[in-house]
Motif scaffolding. Structure first.
Motif, PDB file in Angstrom:
ATOM      1  N   TYR A 119       0.826  -1.201   0.000  1.00  9.51           N
ATOM      2  CA  TYR A 119       0.000   0.000   0.000  1.00  9.51           C
ATOM      3  C   TYR A 119       0.866   1.259   0.000  1.00  9.51           C
ATOM      4  CZ  TYR A 119      -3.053   3.751   1.303  1.00  9.51           C
ATOM      5  OH  TYR A 119      -3.710   4.952   1.308  1.00  9.51           O
ATOM      6  N   LEU A 120       1.956   1.247   0.757  1.00  8.67           N
ATOM      7  CA  LEU A 120       2.833   2.413   0.788  1.00  8.67           C
ATOM      8  C   LEU A 120       3.357   2.748  -0.604  1.00  8.67           C
ATOM      9  CD1 LEU A 120       4.907   1.596   3.992  1.00  8.67           C
ATOM     10  CD2 LEU A 120       3.194   3.414   3.753  1.00  8.67           C
ATOM     11  N   PRO A 152      14.626   7.448  -5.657  1.00  5.76           N
ATOM     12  CA  PRO A 152      13.879   6.191  -5.559  1.00  5.76           C
ATOM     13  C   PRO A 152      13.715   5.762  -4.104  1.00  5.76           C
ATOM     14  CG  PRO A 152      15.595   6.057  -7.244  1.00  5.76           C
ATOM     15  CD  PRO A 152      15.830   7.328  -6.483  1.00  5.76           C
ATOM     16  N   LEU A 153      12.490   5.440  -3.716  1.00  4.14           N
ATOM     17  CA  LEU A 153      12.239   5.044  -2.348  1.00  4.14           C
ATOM     18  C   LEU A 153      12.503   3.560  -2.160  1.00  4.14           C
ATOM     19  CD1 LEU A 153       8.932   6.969  -1.530  1.00  4.14           C
ATOM     20  CD2 LEU A 153      11.298   7.704  -1.198  1.00  4.14           C
ATOM     21  N   THR A 154      13.054   3.223  -1.005  1.00  3.80           N
ATOM     22  CA  THR A 154      13.256   1.835  -0.627  1.00  3.80           C
ATOM     23  C   THR A 154      12.098   1.442   0.271  1.00  3.80           C
ATOM     24  OG1 THR A 154      15.662   2.032  -0.749  1.00  3.80           O
ATOM     25  CG2 THR A 154      14.788   0.216   0.558  1.00  3.80           C
ATOM     26  N   TYR A 155      11.084   0.841  -0.318  1.00  2.00           N
ATOM     27  CA  TYR A 155       9.880   0.578   0.452  1.00  2.00           C
ATOM     28  C   TYR A 155      10.127  -0.514   1.485  1.00  2.00           C
ATOM     29  CZ  TYR A 155       7.613   3.432  -2.996  1.00  2.00           C
ATOM     30  OH  TYR A 155       7.274   4.483  -3.797  1.00  2.00           O
ATOM     31  N   PRO A 156       9.718  -0.276   2.714  1.00  2.00           N
ATOM     32  CA  PRO A 156       9.847  -1.313   3.745  1.00  2.00           C
ATOM     33  C   PRO A 156       8.809  -2.397   3.509  1.00  2.00           C
ATOM     34  CG  PRO A 156       8.623   0.544   4.617  1.00  2.00           C
ATOM     35  CD  PRO A 156       9.062   0.946   3.232  1.00  2.00           C
ATOM     36  N   TRP A 171       4.317   6.326  17.254  1.00  2.00           N
ATOM     37  CA  TRP A 171       4.870   6.853  16.018  1.00  2.00           C
ATOM     38  C   TRP A 171       5.088   5.669  15.083  1.00  2.00           C
ATOM     39  CZ3 TRP A 171       7.272   7.219  20.770  1.00  2.00           C
ATOM     40  CH2 TRP A 171       8.309   6.324  21.012  1.00  2.00           C
ATOM     41  N   PRO A 172       5.188   5.920  13.783  1.00  2.00           N
ATOM     42  CA  PRO A 172       5.329   4.822  12.827  1.00  2.00           C
ATOM     43  C   PRO A 172       6.718   4.198  12.853  1.00  2.00           C
ATOM     44  CG  PRO A 172       5.372   6.923  11.682  1.00  2.00           C
ATOM     45  CD  PRO A 172       5.053   7.234  13.115  1.00  2.00           C
ATOM     46  N   TRP A 173       6.743   2.893  12.626  1.00  2.00           N
ATOM     47  CA  TRP A 173       7.984   2.131  12.498  1.00  2.00           C
ATOM     48  C   TRP A 173       8.054   1.544  11.089  1.00  2.00           C
ATOM     49  CZ3 TRP A 173      11.599   0.701  16.483  1.00  2.00           C
ATOM     50  CH2 TRP A 173      11.310   1.235  17.742  1.00  2.00           C
ATOM     51  N   LEU A 174       9.115   1.836  10.380  1.00  4.04           N
ATOM     52  CA  LEU A 174       9.364   1.148   9.123  1.00  4.04           C
ATOM     53  C   LEU A 174       9.876  -0.244   9.460  1.00  4.04           C
ATOM     54  CD1 LEU A 174       9.514   4.246   8.329  1.00  4.04           C
ATOM     55  CD2 LEU A 174      10.942   3.500   6.417  1.00  4.04           C
ATOM     56  N   VAL A 231      12.900   2.520  12.896  1.00  2.67           N
ATOM     57  CA  VAL A 231      13.032   1.368  12.008  1.00  2.67           C
ATOM     58  C   VAL A 231      13.136   0.100  12.841  1.00  2.67           C
ATOM     59  CG1 VAL A 231      14.424   0.241  10.225  1.00  2.67           C
ATOM     60  CG2 VAL A 231      14.187   2.744  10.233  1.00  2.67           C
ATOM     61  N   LEU A 232      12.244  -0.839  12.580  1.00  7.05           N
ATOM     62  CA  LEU A 232      12.320  -2.173  13.173  1.00  7.05           C
ATOM     63  C   LEU A 232      12.939  -3.089  12.137  1.00  7.05           C
ATOM     64  CD1 LEU A 232      11.655  -4.191  15.453  1.00  7.05           C
ATOM     65  CD2 LEU A 232       9.409  -4.511  14.382  1.00  7.05           C
ATOM     66  N   TYR A 233      14.151  -3.546  12.420  1.00  2.00           N
ATOM     67  CA  TYR A 233      14.909  -4.342  11.460  1.00  2.00           C
ATOM     68  C   TYR A 233      15.008  -5.768  11.980  1.00  2.00           C
ATOM     69  CZ  TYR A 233      18.086  -4.586   7.455  1.00  2.00           C
ATOM     70  OH  TYR A 233      18.655  -4.855   6.220  1.00  2.00           O
ATOM     71  N   VAL A 234      14.373  -6.687  11.280  1.00  2.00           N
ATOM     72  CA  VAL A 234      14.253  -8.070  11.735  1.00  2.00           C
ATOM     73  C   VAL A 234      15.197  -8.949  10.927  1.00  2.00           C
ATOM     74  CG1 VAL A 234      12.669  -9.994  12.110  1.00  2.00           C
ATOM     75  CG2 VAL A 234      11.829  -7.630  12.288  1.00  2.00           C
TER      76      VAL A 234
END
Length: 292
Positions: A119-120, A152-156, A171-174, A231-234
């Motif tokens: 969606y983003l 160019p965006l790097t979409y999460p 707040w939002p987390w990518l 940013v939540l990086y898994v």
């Protein structure tokens, strides 16, 4: 009967799981079955066959998993946006897709909310600069705060809120899921227009963690038009040590939360085991209506 009414009747009480399939681009059949709740194996197969005959979904075994994904027709009528691209899993993306499903489920199990990377991407490419959609999480301009194009965006993989947005306290987390254990993994494919492509599937080139993290920060700034995001990086267990050591050298370290997939996956699996899709689910608005 109007098309929307026909689809609603066909999907029945499983509208929420159908919307999940659209937004995640594809889902393992086992997760779909869990969300449908209470169906026997035969009943689940009958449900999928009805959806297939109506042209809403397709199924196939990819890797070791049987997958379900929406057709172009299914995407257009049931997505949060009128997506037109059909994105089946591939041999290089199915593990990543399954992991993202588990991470989303884990976040929702803790009371969080999720907006898909799919969606983003659509929002960024199709929406006017001024926010026009009630579900838009933040003021989206498609530009950096100084007015310069962000590139160019790097979409999460998704945008998450760890507390409900209605509280006004979060707040939002990518959210990015990267399963590659190679420090020098090629992450450039994350800029692809395909949001389901695994940014960690190709390890031949040299760019690594830093490039992806820098791109995510730039993307977050462009998507939110602010600095109020994290940013939540898994990562996999094998990747965690390398990622942690590399992240410690960054001056923006506090913007990141590094998480092992093995810590989130059990929460996600438990969510799927106990989840039953709601009746009267509206995939266009992503909201539940009171069950009759």
């Amino acid at each position: 009967m109007a098309e929307s009414d026909y689809v609603r009747k066909l999907v029945g009480k499983h509208g929420e799981v159908f919307a999940w399939i659209v937004e995640m681009s594809a889902m393992p059949k086992s997760m779909v079955w869990n969300m449908c709740g209470g169906l026997t194996g035969v009943e689940m197969e009958q449900l999928l066959r009805r959806w297939e005959r109506a042209g809403l979904v397709k199924t196939a075994t990819i890797g070791t998993v049987r997958w379900v994904w929406c057709t172009t027709y299914g995407n257009e009528i049931a997505g949060a946006a009128p997506y037109r691209d059909e994105i089946p899993p591939t041999e290089t993306t199915w593990r990543h897709l399954r992991a993202v499903c588990l991470v989303r489920a884990a976040i929702e199990s803790m009371g969080g909310e999720w907006m898909s990377g799919r969606y983003l991407r659509w929002e960024s490419e199709h929406r006017a600069p001024a926010p026009t959609r009630p579900r838009t999480p933040t003021q989206k301009t498609g530009r950096t705060p100084n007015g310069a194009p962000p590139g160019p965006l790097t979409y999460p993989d998704g945008l998450a809120w760890l507390v409900p947005r209605s509280t006004g306290t979060g707040w939002p987390w990518l959210v990015r899921v990267n399963l590659n254990a190679n420090l020098n993994a090629n992450l450039n494919s994350s800029s692809s227009s395909d949001p389901s492509s695994d940014p960690s599937s190709n390890s031949k080139a040299t760019p690594g963690w830093d490039e992806d993290w820098t791109a995510l920060i730039a993307t977050g700034t462009a998507l939110t038009s602010s600095e109020k995001f994290c940013v939540l990086y898994v990562v996999s267990d094998n990747s965690y040590g390398l990622a942690e050591a590399s992240l410690e050298t960054r001056p923006d370290r506090d913007r990141f939360q590094l998480q092992r997939l093995s810590e989130l996956a059990p929460l996600g699996k438990q969510w799927f085991r106990t989840r039953t899709s709601s009746t009267n689910w509206n995939p266009r608005t992503g909201t539940r209506q009171p069950d009759r």
